[in-house]
Design a protein around this motif. Structure first.
Motif: not given
Length: 109
Positions: A66-70
């Protein structure tokens, strides 16, 4: 959005009706209730409590997806890793977190 507003939106249990709370994965995160400076840390040492929480978290994979940091250039802890500007930060071996099982985390489903 300031980190404190995101934490409130993401982790504050009273922000959602009861029906929504039951299905919301964020409410089951082991980091729920940790301070902003821990969850959104830029450096390994201040992030250790959040990284320890990730080690026992039942929604770790969902958090990372959900956050998908990249893609979001995220700063902080997500999915058991520390991110700065969307890049994974290497944790020195002397700081590698082990789960602190003595900590009283919220109940998980």
């Amino acid at each position: 959005m300031p980190a404190s507003a995101l934490v409130h939106t993401v982790l504050h249990k009273d922000a959602y009706p009861a029906a929504t709370r039951a299905a919301d994965w964020r409410l089951h995160a082991a980091c729920a209730g940790l301070p902003d400076e821990t969850v959104f840390a830029h450096r390994p040492k201040p992030a250790l409590p959040a990284l320890r929480a990730c080690a026992i978290c039942p929604v770790r994979r969902r958090c990372l997806e959900t956050v998908a940091p990249a893609e979001s250039w995220f700063d902080g802890v997500s999915g058991g890793r520390l991110w700065r500007n969307g890049k994974e930060v290497r944790i020195p071996t002397d700081l590698t977190p082990e789960p602190d099982l003595a900590v009283d985390y919220p109940d998980h489903p």
